[in-house]
Design an enzyme around this catalytic site. Structure first.
Site, short mmCIF file in Angstrom:
data_model
loop_
_atom_site.label_atom_id
_atom_site.label_comp_id
_atom_site.label_asym_id
_atom_site.label_seq_id
_atom_site.Cartn_x
_atom_site.Cartn_y
_atom_site.Cartn_z
N ASP A 9 0.56 -0.70 -0.09
CA ASP A 9 -0.36 -0.25 0.35
C ASP A 9 1.06 1.66 0.34
OD1 ASP A 9 -2.03 1.30 0.54
OD2 ASP A 9 -1.97 1.94 2.22
N SER A 10 -0.04 1.92 0.03
CA SER A 10 0.85 3.38 -0.49
C SER A 10 1.27 3.51 1.09
CB SER A 10 0.14 4.82 -0.90
OG SER A 10 -1.17 4.69 0.17
N CYS A 72 -4.15 -0.75 -2.14
CA CYS A 72 -3.95 0.58 -2.17
C CYS A 72 -4.90 0.72 -3.10
CB CYS A 72 -2.55 0.52 -2.77
SG CYS A 72 -2.55 3.08 -3.01
N GLU A 151 -5.16 9.11 9.31
CA GLU A 151 -4.18 9.54 9.86
C GLU A 151 -3.31 9.89 10.97
OE1 GLU A 151 -1.34 8.65 7.75
OE2 GLU A 151 -2.25 7.53 6.54
N CYS A 184 -11.16 3.52 -0.59
CA CYS A 184 -10.03 4.08 0.00
C CYS A 184 -9.56 3.66 1.05
CB CYS A 184 -10.05 6.18 0.56
SG CYS A 184 -8.61 6.04 0.85
N HIS A 186 -8.83 3.97 4.17
CA HIS A 186 -8.82 4.75 5.73
C HIS A 186 -10.06 5.01 6.09
CE1 HIS A 186 -4.35 5.93 4.07
NE2 HIS A 186 -4.52 6.04 5.64
N1 DGL Z 1 -3.90 3.99 0.41
C1 DGL Z 1 -4.79 4.62 -0.91
C2 DGL Z 1 -5.36 3.96 -0.93
O1 DGL Z 1 -6.03 3.88 -1.04
C3 DGL Z 1 -4.87 6.43 0.54
C4 DGL Z 1 -3.50 6.99 0.88
C5 DGL Z 1 -3.06 7.47 -0.33
O2 DGL Z 1 -3.59 8.38 -1.20
O3 DGL Z 1 -1.99 7.11 -1.36
O4 DGL Z 1 -6.27 4.48 -2.56
#
Ligand code: DGL
Length: 282
Positions: A9-10, A72, A151, A184, A186
């Site tokens: 993931d990012s 992600c 976050e 997403c 989050h």
């Molecule tokens: N992991 C990203 C997503 O699910 C969210 C966080 C980011 O923007 O990197 O799109």
């Protein structure tokens, strides 16, 4: 460690997917990479996200994963076809499982999708939903403020979170959606606040569980499923392992015993000379 499932993931949001996979497949080992040095991906161009995602997979390949999960949403939306061509491991993103999950709860009313700017502008969710439900009306809304709020540790009870959500969800309420895809990593952490605003008759689709189900299905089909024992997990990040450990606890819903930092040399494969002066990197 047996041949693991590689998940990236990012940053730390993908831990919601790790949690679902570990619950569903406790015998599987997991190697997780969070690109915390370059998060967020959601406001970057498709080309940049694709390059980062390929490097993330490259790193995971050092651990010889038998399967890769692109946890992600932004990377799944913009880079999955490219990654599947480039890497030989079977791979799963989160968009198709999300679309499948919304199909299962569809009641004929419009479908809302909330996600990062890059995911929404890729149109990936819209396409995946319309392939399954060609007559559905899809209402999309990018919600760029939600990732930083989560976050920062703000939760569903926070008045700022509620105010921001009320604004973002307005077009979905006006369209009288019957389901909202939490597109997403989050957003599952804001599920209660979203549910409170949308009302009880709106289904919230969190794809993490569907992803875990599909990983189980794919591993069974490929005869790669581990059935005995308890799997191991290793966590790597490209920056700030301490923060990952502290904030990640909320996403994983348990303690993260150790997090390893990947140096740029390891990450990019070729050793790089550290810049002698700040101006060299500007
Ligand atoms: N992991 C990203 C997503 O699910 C969210 C966080 C980011 O923007 O990197 O799109």
């Amino acid at each position: 460690m047996a041949q693991p499932i590689g998940i990236f993931d990012s940053g730390l949001g993908g831990l919601t997917v790790v949690r679902a996979i570990r619950r569903r497949l406790p015998a599987e080992s997991v190697v997780y990479f969070g690109d915390t040095a370059r998060v967020p991906y959601g406001i970057k161009s498709g080309e940049t996200v694709a390059r980062f995602a390929a490097e993330d997979c490259e790193f995971l390949c050092r651990y010889q994963p038998k399967f890769i999960v692109v946890a992600c949403n932004t990377a799944s939306a913009t880079a999955l076809p490219l990654l599947s061509r480039r890497f030989r491991q079977p791979m799963l993103g989160v968009i198709e499982p999300g679309a499948r999950a919304v199909q299962a709860v569809w009641n004929g009313r419009p479908i809302g999708v909330i996600a990062t700017e890059a995911t929404i502008s890729s149109g990936a969710y819209r396409r995946a939903i319309l392939r399954r439900l060609p007559t559905a009306q899809v209402v999309e809304k990018a919600c760029p403020l939600l990732v930083p709020l989560v976050e920062e540790g703000r939760d569903a009870a926070d008045p700022i979170v509620r105010a921001v959500l009320a604004e973002y969800l307005k077009p979905l309420i006006e369209a009288k959606v019957g389901a909202v895809v939490l597109g997403c990593t989050h957003y599952p952490l804001l599920k209660d606040a979203i549910a409170a605003i949308m009302g009880r008759d709106v289904a919230l689709v969190d794809s993490a569980e569907t992803v875990a189900e599909e990983v189980a299905y794919c591993l069974t089909n490929y005869h790669l499923l581990e059935t005995a024992g308890v799997g191991d997990s290793r966590f790597f990040v490209s920056d700030n392992p301490e923060r990952f450990q502290t904030v990640g606890r909320r996403f994983l819903a348990e303690e993260i015993p150790s997090v390893e930092r990947v140096t740029p040399e390891e990450f990019f494969g070729t050793p790089r000379r550290a810049p002698a002066r700040v101006e060299e990197v500007l």
